[in-house]
Each structure stands twice: as structure tokens, then as C-alpha cells.
Design a protein around this motif. Structure first.
Motif, PDB file in Angstrom:
ATOM      1  N   GLY A 337       0.755  -1.577   0.136  1.00 22.74           N
ATOM      2  CA  GLY A 337       0.142   0.027   0.295  1.00 22.74           C
ATOM      3  C   GLY A 337       0.556   1.450   0.109  1.00 22.74           C
ATOM      4  O   GLY A 337       1.337   1.797  -1.161  1.00 22.74           O
ATOM      5  N   GLN A 338       0.587   2.401   0.642  1.00 23.48           N
ATOM      6  CA  GLN A 338       1.734   4.139   1.242  1.00 23.48           C
ATOM      7  C   GLN A 338       2.477   3.121   0.860  1.00 23.48           C
ATOM      8  O   GLN A 338       3.170   4.809   0.637  1.00 23.48           O
ATOM      9  CB  GLN A 338       0.128   4.435   1.440  1.00 23.48           C
ATOM     10  N   ASN A 339       2.694   2.277   1.811  1.00 21.63           N
ATOM     11  CA  ASN A 339       4.357   1.906   2.195  1.00 21.63           C
ATOM     12  C   ASN A 339       5.469   2.556   0.935  1.00 21.63           C
ATOM     13  O   ASN A 339       6.866   2.853   1.314  1.00 21.63           O
ATOM     14  CB  ASN A 339       4.822   1.208   2.889  1.00 21.63           C
ATOM     15  N   GLY A 340       4.792   1.312  -0.454  1.00 23.91           N
ATOM     16  CA  GLY A 340       5.258   1.155  -1.334  1.00 23.91           C
ATOM     17  C   GLY A 340       5.652   2.730  -1.538  1.00 23.91           C
ATOM     18  O   GLY A 340       6.513   3.487  -3.061  1.00 23.91           O
ATOM     19  N   LEU A 341       4.696   4.170  -1.410  1.00 23.77           N
ATOM     20  CA  LEU A 341       4.963   5.254  -2.283  1.00 23.77           C
ATOM     21  C   LEU A 341       6.286   5.866  -1.716  1.00 23.77           C
ATOM     22  O   LEU A 341       7.271   6.225  -2.541  1.00 23.77           O
ATOM     23  CB  LEU A 341       3.797   6.070  -1.995  1.00 23.77           C
ATOM     24  N   ASN A 342       6.776   5.646  -0.486  1.00 21.94           N
ATOM     25  CA  ASN A 342       7.860   5.942   0.080  1.00 21.94           C
ATOM     26  C   ASN A 342       9.214   5.313  -0.422  1.00 21.94           C
ATOM     27  O   ASN A 342       9.512   6.184  -0.780  1.00 21.94           O
ATOM     28  CB  ASN A 342       7.914   6.017   1.799  1.00 21.94           C
ATOM     29  N   GLN A 343       9.269   4.259  -0.406  1.00 23.56           N
ATOM     30  CA  GLN A 343      10.321   3.249  -1.451  1.00 23.56           C
ATOM     31  C   GLN A 343      10.464   3.819  -2.439  1.00 23.56           C
ATOM     32  O   GLN A 343      11.115   4.187  -3.073  1.00 23.56           O
ATOM     33  CB  GLN A 343       9.340   2.121  -1.788  1.00 23.56           C
ATOM     34  N   ALA A 344       8.718   4.518  -3.613  1.00 22.17           N
ATOM     35  CA  ALA A 344       9.585   4.514  -4.759  1.00 22.17           C
ATOM     36  C   ALA A 344       9.794   5.974  -4.336  1.00 22.17           C
ATOM     37  O   ALA A 344      11.055   6.334  -5.186  1.00 22.17           O
ATOM     38  CB  ALA A 344       8.049   4.697  -5.674  1.00 22.17           C
ATOM     39  N   LYS A 345       9.749   6.922  -4.085  1.00 19.85           N
ATOM     40  CA  LYS A 345      10.100   8.532  -3.813  1.00 19.85           C
ATOM     41  C   LYS A 345      12.060   8.619  -3.912  1.00 19.85           C
ATOM     42  O   LYS A 345      12.418   9.195  -4.306  1.00 19.85           O
ATOM     43  CB  LYS A 345       9.202   8.933  -3.070  1.00 19.85           C
ATOM     44  N   VAL A 346      12.429   7.727  -3.233  1.00 17.53           N
ATOM     45  CA  VAL A 346      13.546   7.750  -2.327  1.00 17.53           C
ATOM     46  C   VAL A 346      14.239   7.440  -4.095  1.00 17.53           C
ATOM     47  O   VAL A 346      15.325   7.474  -3.987  1.00 17.53           O
ATOM     48  CB  VAL A 346      13.819   6.769  -1.311  1.00 17.53           C
ATOM     49  N   PHE A 347      14.009   5.674  -4.095  1.00 16.87           N
ATOM     50  CA  PHE A 347      14.546   5.287  -5.309  1.00 16.87           C
ATOM     51  C   PHE A 347      14.871   5.840  -6.937  1.00 16.87           C
ATOM     52  O   PHE A 347      15.770   6.117  -6.519  1.00 16.87           O
ATOM     53  CB  PHE A 347      13.957   3.621  -5.674  1.00 16.87           C
ATOM     54  N   SER A 348      13.627   6.448  -6.414  1.00 18.87           N
ATOM     55  CA  SER A 348      13.280   7.540  -7.561  1.00 18.87           C
ATOM     56  C   SER A 348      14.508   8.770  -8.185  1.00 18.87           C
ATOM     57  O   SER A 348      15.286   8.920  -8.456  1.00 18.87           O
ATOM     58  CB  SER A 348      11.857   8.723  -8.283  1.00 18.87           C
ATOM     59  N   GLU A 349      14.268   9.176  -6.986  1.00 15.15           N
ATOM     60  CA  GLU A 349      15.939  10.170  -6.440  1.00 15.15           C
ATOM     61  C   GLU A 349      17.201   9.423  -6.842  1.00 15.15           C
ATOM     62  O   GLU A 349      18.335  10.754  -7.625  1.00 15.15           O
ATOM     63  CB  GLU A 349      15.973  11.137  -4.737  1.00 15.15           C
ATOM     64  N   GLY A 363      -3.274 -10.351  -5.565  1.00 20.44           N
ATOM     65  CA  GLY A 363      -3.353 -10.454  -3.651  1.00 20.44           C
ATOM     66  C   GLY A 363      -3.859  -9.571  -2.346  1.00 20.44           C
ATOM     67  O   GLY A 363      -3.712  -9.584  -1.487  1.00 20.44           O
ATOM     68  N   THR A 364      -4.650  -8.509  -3.448  1.00 15.85           N
ATOM     69  CA  THR A 364      -4.608  -7.534  -2.260  1.00 15.85           C
ATOM     70  C   THR A 364      -6.041  -6.860  -2.945  1.00 15.85           C
ATOM     71  O   THR A 364      -6.280  -6.915  -3.812  1.00 15.85           O
ATOM     72  CB  THR A 364      -3.419  -6.147  -2.484  1.00 15.85           C
ATOM     73  N   ALA A 365      -6.664  -5.921  -1.670  1.00 14.06           N
ATOM     74  CA  ALA A 365      -8.269  -5.491  -2.030  1.00 14.06           C
ATOM     75  C   ALA A 365      -8.045  -3.606  -2.387  1.00 14.06           C
ATOM     76  O   ALA A 365      -8.684  -3.206  -2.393  1.00 14.06           O
ATOM     77  CB  ALA A 365      -8.960  -5.691  -1.478  1.00 14.06           C
ATOM     78  N   LYS A 366      -6.869  -3.339  -3.156  1.00  7.35           N
ATOM     79  CA  LYS A 366      -5.976  -1.592  -3.233  1.00  7.35           C
ATOM     80  C   LYS A 366      -5.753  -1.404  -3.829  1.00  7.35           C
ATOM     81  O   LYS A 366      -4.913  -1.319  -4.602  1.00  7.35           O
ATOM     82  CB  LYS A 366      -5.271  -1.982  -1.684  1.00  7.35           C
ATOM     83  N   GLY A 367      -6.108  -2.182  -4.884  1.00  5.29           N
ATOM     84  CA  GLY A 367      -5.883  -1.310  -6.179  1.00  5.29           C
ATOM     85  C   GLY A 367      -5.406   0.119  -6.196  1.00  5.29           C
ATOM     86  O   GLY A 367      -4.768  -0.117  -7.728  1.00  5.29           O
ATOM     87  N   GLY A 368      -6.124   0.521  -5.902  1.00  2.00           N
ATOM     88  CA  GLY A 368      -6.193   2.135  -6.084  1.00  2.00           C
ATOM     89  C   GLY A 368      -4.669   2.854  -5.837  1.00  2.00           C
ATOM     90  O   GLY A 368      -4.092   3.881  -6.537  1.00  2.00           O
ATOM     91  N   ILE A 369      -3.470   1.901  -5.706  1.00  2.00           N
ATOM     92  CA  ILE A 369      -2.411   1.569  -5.735  1.00  2.00           C
ATOM     93  C   ILE A 369      -1.799   2.322  -7.248  1.00  2.00           C
ATOM     94  O   ILE A 369      -0.405   3.346  -6.970  1.00  2.00           O
ATOM     95  CB  ILE A 369      -1.664   1.020  -5.024  1.00  2.00           C
ATOM     96  N   VAL A 370      -1.905   1.731  -7.896  1.00  2.00           N
ATOM     97  CA  VAL A 370      -1.972   2.108  -9.120  1.00  2.00           C
ATOM     98  C   VAL A 370      -2.342   3.231  -9.773  1.00  2.00           C
ATOM     99  O   VAL A 370      -0.878   3.960 -10.533  1.00  2.00           O
ATOM    100  CB  VAL A 370      -3.054   1.409 -10.299  1.00  2.00           C
ATOM    101  N   VAL A 371      -3.360   4.543  -9.049  1.00  2.00           N
ATOM    102  CA  VAL A 371      -3.263   5.552  -9.617  1.00  2.00           C
ATOM    103  C   VAL A 371      -2.266   6.625  -8.149  1.00  2.00           C
ATOM    104  O   VAL A 371      -1.522   7.498  -8.735  1.00  2.00           O
ATOM    105  CB  VAL A 371      -4.848   5.956  -9.080  1.00  2.00           C
ATOM    106  N   ALA A 372      -2.617   6.031  -6.832  1.00  2.00           N
ATOM    107  CA  ALA A 372      -1.369   6.697  -6.050  1.00  2.00           C
ATOM    108  C   ALA A 372      -0.316   6.700  -6.816  1.00  2.00           C
ATOM    109  O   ALA A 372       0.611   7.590  -6.587  1.00  2.00           O
ATOM    110  CB  ALA A 372      -2.025   5.891  -4.961  1.00  2.00           C
TER     111      ALA A 372
END
Length: 407
Positions: A337-349, A363-372
Motif C-alpha cells: 500500500g502507501q508504504n510503497g510510495l515512500n520506497q518509490a520516492k527514494v529510489f526515484s531520487e 492478492g490485494t483489495a487495494k488496486g487504487g495504489i496504481v493511481v496513487a
């Protein structure tokens, strides 16, 4: 005549002695030359070690902290036979070269795998928006549902505002009309205009270079293996580089994935070898062998470990001594979920991410992570993992994804 007989016998004896000395002299000369550094091409001591491969020289320009021997190319070229023997099989098991499933339409074929994501974003929203009375309480529930699906605050507000305006203007309540509205607005959020193509075309004399990065446990090596199958299905010549040198089984696992589709792997047999050196040798071999794509698998690393992130940056810099890096794919576990966003930001830098691979989306009910993720980074989701099968990695298609959510 009797006087000539002793002379003839002496000549014959001399010929026999000289003939016997010739092999001895030649052998001594060969031995002397070998020790002097002139190798005999047929000398078994100079052949590749058991397990296949060719020892590669140390690459120039590598930082001086490298302590491990050079990596090994296995097999030495891409003309692999129909069957190949993995190192750990000890000659007892043959790996059949497989034909990967076609890539086109793969997401539609895997549609049923999105059933869990469908439970919140699809059924939940449709039930709310199809109710007889859509008041503030309903809109609050819609907003909460979207946030629970990891859509993110900004995209959630954008979607809710758009839906409220359209429902108010059209005054619609029928499930069919609501579903049509929801589909249109979700597709806008997922953004079909983003370029989701992989940069896998050769540029002049150089192959396309792809680096795959991510934290521990997201399935990077498996993703590289599955992506190799995607590229092979598109008739690309691929070479793999096992730059995850800290996990003993990583190189073996990657080589096995490659062998299954007839793709070679550059690796080091020494645990802890310099990843940048392995990556350099993989790119160097890819240029020499004129392959289409070189894919580099890297070790998992926590985004808050500065030393490991610096090492990842070094891998990219070293590769760029030979060729431009065309694609840097970040592998994220959709269930984080949202923890993946923190990972993505650092790797992107650190390495300038060009695309996201979202694994375990089934395996998740949180498909909205694609948009986030796309909103946060401005980087497209290019591939999604929807199962454990070797061909369960699919190119991401915005409309097909939304249709699967709404079923």
C-alpha cells in the motif's frame, strides 16, 4: 659392399636416435612456452571451469573496492541448445526450453485474478452510487472506500468531486449509468495517455539496457525472469545480468529462469562480488554479442540505507561507461500500500525511475495504489504481476484494468 655395410648401419642408427629425440624436444618446448605465458589452445587447463562459461577479464574503470573474481557468462553465447543443464542439476535434470505465452491481451486473459481488487473499488462504489438516495453520507462513504483502496488523498478528492458534479447534472441512479460514469472517471485517473511502452529497442551498436530495482522481498529476481519471457515472446534477444551478488541463490535462480527460455546469464560465483562489476560485464557481453536487451537484476535494499542506495547509484554510473541506461524499473509489492510510495520516492531520487512493476496485484483489495503511485511520481505503471505462474506478468493497460475492477 662389405666395406659399405658398417657405414649404412651407422646412418640408420643415427636416424633412429634423432627421430626419438624430436617428440621429447617438442614436448619440452611446449612446456617451456606454457610456463612462459604462451597458452596452448587445446590445453584443458585453459578451458572454462565445470559448470560452463568463460572467465571474463576485470572491466576497466571499475572502482578499486572490487575484491572478487570476474563474473562468468553462462552459456558463452546465446545459441543455446534445445535443452540445457543447470549447475545444480549435476547432469541429472534437463531444462526444456519453453515458448512463453503471447503478450498481447495478457491482462484480459488474467482478468479473473483482479477479483480481490474488484471487491472494494468496483462492487463497493457501484453499490453506493446506485442507492436510491445519494446524500452527503453516501459521498463520505465513497470517499472512505477510495482511501481504503489506497487511491490516495488527492486522487480520491478529484474522483469524488467529478462524480458528484456529473451525478447532480445527469440526475442518474441506474446501475448502468452509474457504472458508465465511474468507468470514465476511473480511466481518467489511471491516465491512458501515459507512455507505458518498455524502452527495449537497440540504439545503433548498443542493446537497450534495463535495470530492475526495489526493496527486499518484492520479487525482483522472479520479475526479471518473467520479464525475460515477455521479451522473448516479442522475439527479442535477451541477456541477463545477475548483479544481486549478496544472496547466494539469486544468481542461480535468475540463470534457471533464463535457461527455461534460452537466455544467457552473466554472473559471479562468488557471494559478495562487486555488483557494479557484474553489471559492467553483462553490458559488455551484450554489446559484443549484439543482443537486443540487457537486463540487470540488483540486490534488494531498504530505501533508508544510504550506503546501499549509493551502491545502486554506482551500478548505474558504471554501466553508463559503456552505454546509456534506457529503462529503470522499480518493483513494488501492491500489498504494501502507501508504504510503497515512500520506497518509490527514494529510489526515484537515486536512479531516476522510468517505470513501475506492481507485483501481487491479485492478492490485494487495494488496486487504487496504481493511481496513487503514478500521481506521486509522474511515472507510469508499466507491468503488473497477477499470479505465481511464469507468464502471469502483464503489460498494464488502463482501460482493461478499470474494466476488470468494475467487472
Amino acid at each position: 659392399m662389405n666395406d659399405l655395410l658398417p657405414i649404412i648401419l651407422s646412418i640408420v642408427a643415427a636416424i633412429v636416435v634423432v627421430g626419438g629425440l624430436i617428440p621429447v624436444l617438442l614436448k619440452a618446448r611446449k612446456s617451456s612456452s606454457t610456463y612462459a605465458g604462451t597458452r596452448d589452445a587445446n590445453d584443458p587447463a585453459d578451458k572454462a571451469p565445470a559448470g560452463g562459461g568463460t572467465i571474463l577479464d576485470d572491466a576497466p574503470g571499475i572502482a578499486p573496492d572490487r575484491t572478487a573474481p570476474g563474473p562468468v557468462v553462462e552459456p558463452a553465447d546465446l545459441a543455446v541448445p534445445e535443452t540445457d543443464v543447470p549447475d545444480d542439476a549435476a547432469g541429472l535434470e534437463l531444462i526444456q526450453v519453453e515458448t512463453p505465452a503471447p503478450v498481447e491481451g495478457r491482462l484480459n486473459r488474467l482478468r479473473a485474478r483482479l477479483v480481490k481488487s474488484n471487491s472494494i473499488l468496483g462492487k463497493g462504489l457501484l453499490a453506493l452510487l446506485s442507492s436510491d438516495k445519494i446524500d452527503e453520507n453516501v459521498w463520505d462513504e465513497v470517499e472512505e472506500t477510495l482511501l481504503l483502496a489506497d487511491l490516495g488523498t488527492e486522487p480520491t478528492m478529484q474522483l469524488v468531486d467529478a462524480l458528484r458534479a456529473r451525478v447532480k447534472v445527469q440526475g442518474t441512479r441506474s446501475p448502468e449509468d452509474v457504472k458508465a460514469l465511474l468507468r470514465e472517471e476511473l480511466i481518467k485517473l489511471v491516465d491512458p495517455t501515459m507512455d507505458r511502452s518498455l524502452n527495449v529497442e537497440r540504439k545503433g551498436a548498443h542493446p537497450a539496457i534495463m535495470i530492475v530495482v526495489g526493496v527486499n522481498g518484492v520479487g525482483k529476481t522472479t520479475t526479471v525472469g518473467k520479464l525475460a519471457r515477455v521479451l522473448v515472446a516479442e522475439d527479442k534477444d535477451v541477456l541477463l545480468g545477475a548483479a544481486d551478488t549478496f544472496r547466494a541463490a539469486a544468481a542461480e535462480q535468475l540463470a534457471t529462469w533464463g535457461q527455461r527460455v534460452g537466455v544467457a546469464t552473466v554472473r559471479s560465483h562468488v557471494v559478495g562480488a562487486d555488483p557494479a562489476s557484474v553489471a559492467y560485464e553483462a553490458v559488455k557481453s551484450g554489446i559484443e554479442q549484439e543482443v537486443d536487451v540487457v537486463m540487470i537484476d540488483t540486490a534488494g535494499r531498504l530505501q533508508n540505507k544510504v550506503g546501499l542506495m549509493d551502491e545502486l547509484s554506482k551500478v548505474k554510473r558504471v554501466i553508463e561507461k559503456l552505454a546509456e541506461v534506457d529503462e529503470v524499473l522499480l518493483v513494488l509489492d501492491a500489498t504494501t500500500g502507501q508504504n510503497g510510495l515512500n520506497q518509490a520516492k527514494v529510489f526515484s531520487e537515486v536512479v531516476n525511475i522510468t517505470g513501475i512493476v506492481l507485483t501481487k496485484l491479485d492478492g490485494t483489495a487495494k488496486g487504487g495504489i496504481v493511481v496513487a503511485i503514478q500521481k506521486a511520481l509522474g511515472v507510469p505503471v508499466k507491468l503488473v504481476g497477477l499470479g505465481e505462474g511464469p507468464d502471469d506478468l502483464a503489460p498494464f493497460e488502463a482501460e482493461a484494468f478499470v474494466d476488470a475492477l468494475l467487472n
